[in-house]
Motif scaffolding. Structure first.
Motif, PDB file in Angstrom:
ATOM      1  N   GLU A  53     -35.707  57.154  34.471  1.00 41.88           N
ATOM      2  CA  GLU A  53     -36.032  57.778  33.185  1.00 41.88           C
ATOM      3  C   GLU A  53     -35.887  56.716  32.108  1.00 41.88           C
ATOM      4  O   GLU A  53     -34.977  55.882  32.155  1.00 41.88           O
TER       5      GLU A  53
ATOM      6  N   GLU B 111     -40.291  52.449  26.254  1.00 39.96           N
ATOM      7  CA  GLU B 111     -41.729  52.537  26.509  1.00 39.96           C
ATOM      8  C   GLU B 111     -42.499  51.643  25.541  1.00 39.96           C
ATOM      9  O   GLU B 111     -43.511  51.036  25.893  1.00 39.96           O
ATOM     10  N   GLU B 112     -41.995  51.561  24.319  1.00 40.94           N
ATOM     11  CA  GLU B 112     -42.681  50.771  23.288  1.00 40.94           C
ATOM     12  C   GLU B 112     -42.403  49.281  23.429  1.00 40.94           C
ATOM     13  O   GLU B 112     -43.307  48.458  23.282  1.00 40.94           O
TER      14      GLU B 112
ATOM     15  N   LYS C 109     -27.531  62.241  29.191  1.00 42.55           N
ATOM     16  CA  LYS C 109     -28.729  62.321  28.360  1.00 42.55           C
ATOM     17  C   LYS C 109     -28.940  60.974  27.692  1.00 42.55           C
ATOM     18  O   LYS C 109     -28.014  60.374  27.154  1.00 42.55           O
ATOM     19  N   LEU C 110     -30.174  60.481  27.703  1.00 39.25           N
ATOM     20  CA  LEU C 110     -30.448  59.148  27.200  1.00 39.25           C
ATOM     21  C   LEU C 110     -30.411  59.065  25.682  1.00 39.25           C
ATOM     22  O   LEU C 110     -30.994  59.894  24.989  1.00 39.25           O
ATOM     23  N   GLU C 111     -29.744  58.029  25.164  1.00 34.03           N
ATOM     24  CA  GLU C 111     -29.907  57.628  23.777  1.00 34.03           C
ATOM     25  C   GLU C 111     -31.269  56.939  23.655  1.00 34.03           C
ATOM     26  O   GLU C 111     -31.826  56.460  24.643  1.00 34.03           O
ATOM     27  N   ASP C 112     -31.789  56.854  22.440  1.00 37.63           N
ATOM     28  CA  ASP C 112     -33.028  56.107  22.272  1.00 37.63           C
ATOM     29  C   ASP C 112     -32.728  54.620  22.496  1.00 37.63           C
ATOM     30  O   ASP C 112     -31.763  54.082  21.957  1.00 37.63           O
ATOM     31  N   GLY C 113     -33.547  53.987  23.279  1.00 37.98           N
ATOM     32  CA  GLY C 113     -33.304  52.601  23.649  1.00 37.98           C
ATOM     33  C   GLY C 113     -32.579  52.455  24.970  1.00 37.98           C
ATOM     34  O   GLY C 113     -32.340  51.334  25.423  1.00 37.98           O
TER      35      GLY C 113
ATOM     36  N   SER D 134     -36.378  55.930  27.660  1.00 39.57           N
ATOM     37  CA  SER D 134     -36.517  56.517  26.334  1.00 39.57           C
ATOM     38  C   SER D 134     -37.763  55.954  25.650  1.00 39.57           C
ATOM     39  O   SER D 134     -38.314  54.928  26.059  1.00 39.57           O
ATOM     40  N   PRO D 135     -38.242  56.602  24.586  1.00 41.84           N
ATOM     41  CA  PRO D 135     -39.451  56.143  23.890  1.00 41.84           C
ATOM     42  C   PRO D 135     -39.367  54.691  23.413  1.00 41.84           C
ATOM     43  O   PRO D 135     -40.367  53.968  23.454  1.00 41.84           O
ATOM     44  N   ALA D 136     -38.192  54.259  22.987  1.00 47.18           N
ATOM     45  CA  ALA D 136     -38.061  52.882  22.495  1.00 47.18           C
ATOM     46  C   ALA D 136     -38.341  51.867  23.598  1.00 47.18           C
ATOM     47  O   ALA D 136     -38.922  50.806  23.355  1.00 47.18           O
TER      48      ALA D 136
ATOM     49  N   PRO E 260     -28.561  51.026  25.036  1.00 51.19           N
ATOM     50  CA  PRO E 260     -29.527  50.323  24.175  1.00 51.19           C
ATOM     51  C   PRO E 260     -29.098  48.871  23.965  1.00 51.19           C
ATOM     52  O   PRO E 260     -27.919  48.584  23.751  1.00 51.19           O
TER      53      PRO E 260
END
Length: 384
Positions: free
Chosen positions: A78, A84-85, A23-27, A80-82, A153
């Motif tokens: 896949e 994508e940003e 499961k991905l950590e953010d970043g 994470s949101p970070a 990350p």
């Protein structure tokens, strides 16, 4: 979802193991691996030569079990949101399905070296994918010899232009290492120091790293380029990448080679020697080939492979030589490297450097082939 990987459980012994999809950590992101190259460092680890950055704050011993592979190309599976940003290293937006390459070095960003040396990964706490992280600990998939690879990350990664194939993109880390020639330019001057246009350059060792240096020497305006190796196969590749003369060490003596280099340079000696072999002994021969004030770049002995004796008077002081050691590459060299692959695609057959592909079940066979004089860059394709 189970993910297969070739795991080096001990020197000389691979096992194909399966891991749960992390499961991905953010970043973080997950990459579907397309190709992963076998580097000289991987060969050292396979043979039990595991000490890297010896004598520095970053000194490490590669842990086992480990998933090797730090020369990687793949597509984003896949993110994470970070991510994508923020996008890639150059803030280019990325999405699932984009092809990317990575810098394998993770740095702290805070130590003396991180704050004082632009680009180079000399971090006191440096860790390297495929070299530093054991597969026994989560997230396990921290090397490229797996179907999927986890980017922690803070990992530097780079979007690959659409017209660059995986067979060329997998060479991006090696071409980033050829930024060593840009570093030699830093030392250049018309008092005949460093590397300047028109220089005679001798390249010891034309494995994939040496071959990309040969190509970049041509791009940067070198004069005569002379390549030395034990393999006629690799020396033939060197001719395709711009070598003017090739010398097989098994068919010549050291005195013959030294005499030849001096005869080609009007008795003066080579301006620059690039040492790319994984043994220390040729360094002395390389110094003896240099003219006074010449420069030798050492990049071959990334692991501790032993010692040689140097006469400080004869080899260093009397000749006024410059000995430059570079153990890593700049994190900001990937964009320029990809641009060179694109611009010079018609001039240099970069994809021809990838001579053999093997699946995960063939990791040992792949390693043996990478040590053969009849190979260029050997890669793992986890989907074969």
């Amino acid at each position: 979802m189970k993910i297969r990987a070739a795991v080096l459980v001990a020197p000389g012994r691979y096992e194909v193991q399966t891991f749960d999809r992390p499961k991905l950590e953010d970043g973080a992101l997950l990459m579907r691996v397309e190709l992963s190259g076998i580097c000289g460092t991987d060969k050292h680890t396979y043979q039990g030569e595991t000490k890297q950055y010896a004598g520095t704050e970053s000194e490490t011993d590669t842990p086992f079990p480990i998933i090797q592979g730090h020369e990687n190309v793949g597509v984003i599976e896949e993110l994470s949101p970070a991510i994508e940003e923020s996008g890639d290293f150059y803030q280019a937006p990325v999405k699932v399905g984009d092809r990317i390459v990575m810098c394998p070095d993770m740095i702290c960003g805070k130590c003396y070296y991180c704050t004082h040396i632009q680009g180079y990964s000399w971090c006191s706490k440096s860790q390297c994918y495929g070299n530093s992280f054991t597969s026994a600990q989560w997230p396990h998939l921290l090397g490229g010899w797996a179907e999927y690879m986890y980017f922690k990350p803070g990992t530097f990664f780079y979007k690959v232009p659409e017209n660059i194939s995986p067979k060329v993109a997998v060479l991006a880390e090696l071409m980033a290492c050829a930024a060593s020639l840009d570093k030699l330019k830093d030392f250049s001057s018309y008092s005949i120091e460093g590397f300047t246009s028109g220089d005679t350059v001798v390249v010891f060792g034309v494995g994939p790293l040496g071959l990309l240096h040969v190509a970049k020497l041509g791009i940067m305006g070198a004069g005569k380029v002379i390549c030395i190796d034990k393999s006629d196969y690799r020396l033939d590749l060197a001719k395709k990448f711009g070598a003017d003369l090739t010398i097989n060490v098994d068919k010549t003596s050291q005195s013959e080679r030294l005499k030849l280099i001096h005869s080609l340079t009007g008795g003066i000696g080579a301006d620059v020697v690039l040492h790319m072999t994984n043994r220390p002994e040729p360094v002395i021969e390389g110094i003896e080939m240099l003219r006074r004030g010449g420069t030798l770049l050492e990049m071959g002995n990334f692991a501790d492979t032993g010692e040689v004796s140097i006469s400080m008077h004869r080899h260093v002081l009397s000749k006024n030589v410059r000995l430059i050691g570079l153990s890593n590459h700049p994190i900001n060299a990937y964009g320029p490297s990809l641009k060179l692959f694109d611009k010079y695609a018609k001039q240099y057959p970069f994809a021809d450097l990838v001579t053999h592909e093997f699946g995960l079940d063939q990791a040992d066979e792949a390693m043996q082939m990478s040590m053969s004089p009849q190979s260029g860059k050997v890669v793992i394709n986890p989907w074969l």
